[in-house]
Design a protein around this motif. Structure first.
Motif, PDB file in Angstrom:
ATOM      1  N   GLU A  46       0.826  -1.204   0.000  1.00  0.00           N
ATOM      2  CA  GLU A  46       0.000   0.000   0.000  1.00  0.00           C
ATOM      3  C   GLU A  46       0.864   1.259   0.000  1.00  0.00           C
ATOM      4  O   GLU A  46       0.519   2.264  -0.633  1.00  0.00           O
ATOM      5  N   GLU A  47       1.979   1.223   0.722  1.00  0.00           N
ATOM      6  CA  GLU A  47       2.863   2.388   0.761  1.00  0.00           C
ATOM      7  C   GLU A  47       3.540   2.628  -0.585  1.00  0.00           C
ATOM      8  O   GLU A  47       3.709   3.775  -1.006  1.00  0.00           O
ATOM      9  N   GLY A  49       2.502   1.797  -3.601  1.00  0.00           N
ATOM     10  CA  GLY A  49       1.599   2.115  -4.704  1.00  0.00           C
ATOM     11  C   GLY A  49       1.620   1.012  -5.749  1.00  0.00           C
ATOM     12  O   GLY A  49       2.063  -0.119  -5.501  1.00  0.00           O
ATOM     13  N   SER A  50       1.182   1.337  -6.932  1.00  0.00           N
ATOM     14  CA  SER A  50       1.110   0.320  -7.985  1.00  0.00           C
ATOM     15  C   SER A  50       2.492   0.029  -8.538  1.00  0.00           C
ATOM     16  O   SER A  50       3.386   0.883  -8.504  1.00  0.00           O
ATOM     17  N   GLU A  53       3.656   2.661 -11.028  1.00  0.00           N
ATOM     18  CA  GLU A  53       4.171   3.909 -10.451  1.00  0.00           C
ATOM     19  C   GLU A  53       5.593   3.740  -9.942  1.00  0.00           C
ATOM     20  O   GLU A  53       6.445   4.619 -10.110  1.00  0.00           O
ATOM     21  N   GLN A  57       9.162   5.602 -11.382  1.00  0.00           N
ATOM     22  CA  GLN A  57      10.177   6.285 -10.584  1.00  0.00           C
ATOM     23  C   GLN A  57      11.563   5.672 -10.805  1.00  0.00           C
ATOM     24  O   GLN A  57      12.569   6.382 -10.876  1.00  0.00           O
ATOM     25  N   ARG A  76      13.458   7.132  -0.440  1.00  0.00           N
ATOM     26  CA  ARG A  76      12.052   7.362  -0.741  1.00  0.00           C
ATOM     27  C   ARG A  76      11.411   8.149   0.390  1.00  0.00           C
ATOM     28  O   ARG A  76      11.640   7.892   1.554  1.00  0.00           O
TER      29      ARG A  76
END
Length: 201
Positions: A46-47, A49-50, A53, A57, A76
């Protein structure tokens, strides 16, 4: 989404990277999940993300040539890699009652050693001063009673000989004490301070 699904999706999104860059990024996030532990797997996903994404990065980081040698190790803001696992914190708390007295005992030993060396050097200096002072006073006393030497030579010559021996011993200790106070003692405390500073690091 499970960890395995996340990693497979992430790997498929990194096709534009070289094999070495892709392996470095995948290894980083594998270690990220390992450090978090199975119980935090869903929270980490959850932290992060997908996977798309995260891959975006990663591609951005490598395109900026930020990690040419040391491998992919980003800092991060939203999802930091856990620095210390909970079991390491627990181990530190459990070991604290043992390590704290042990550290204090080691510190006490070094402080006692430093104090002992200092007192020995000071005592040696005091002995030197006492010997020289006793020798000088004995010589003055002997020369002040020259008239009595012929009447009682033993009474006057023996104290004068003792005074000369005392003065000679004091003068022999003078260079040693000068070196100890001028160089030896400061060098000892400087080495001790460096050693304690090294222990702190």
């Amino acid at each position: 989404m499970t960890r395995e699904e996340f990693m497979r999706a992430l790997d498929s999104c990194l096709y534009a990277l070289s094999p070495e860059e892709r392996a470095s990024a995948i290894q980083y996030y594998t270690e990220y999940f390992d450090d978090a532990g199975p119980e935090r797997e869903r929270q980490v996903i959850e932290e992060l993300g997908s996977p798309r994404e995260v891959a975006k990065q990663i591609l951005k980081d490598f395109s900026a040539d930020r990690y040419p040698a040391q491998g992919y190790r980003p800092v991060r803001a939203g999802a930091r890699r856990p620095a210390v696992s909970w079991w390491m914190i627990l181990l530190g708390v459990i070991a604290l009652p043992v390590l704290l007295p042990l550290g204090l005992a080691v510190l006490g030993v070094f402080l006692g050693l430093a104090l002992s060396v200092f007192l020995v050097v000071v005592a040696l200096g005091a002995v030197m001063v006492a010997l020289i002072l006793a020798g000088v006073l004995g010589v003055f006393w002997g020369t002040a009673h020259l008239a009595g030497w012929s009447v009682s030579p033993y009474y006057h010559w023996f104290p004068l000989g003792q005074a000369l021996v005392s003065l000679g011993l004091g003068l022999l200790l003078l260079p040693l004490c000068g070196w100890l106070f001028g160089q030896g003692l400061p060098a000892f405390f400087r080495r001790l301070r460096e050693f304690l500073a090294g222990m702190k690091r």
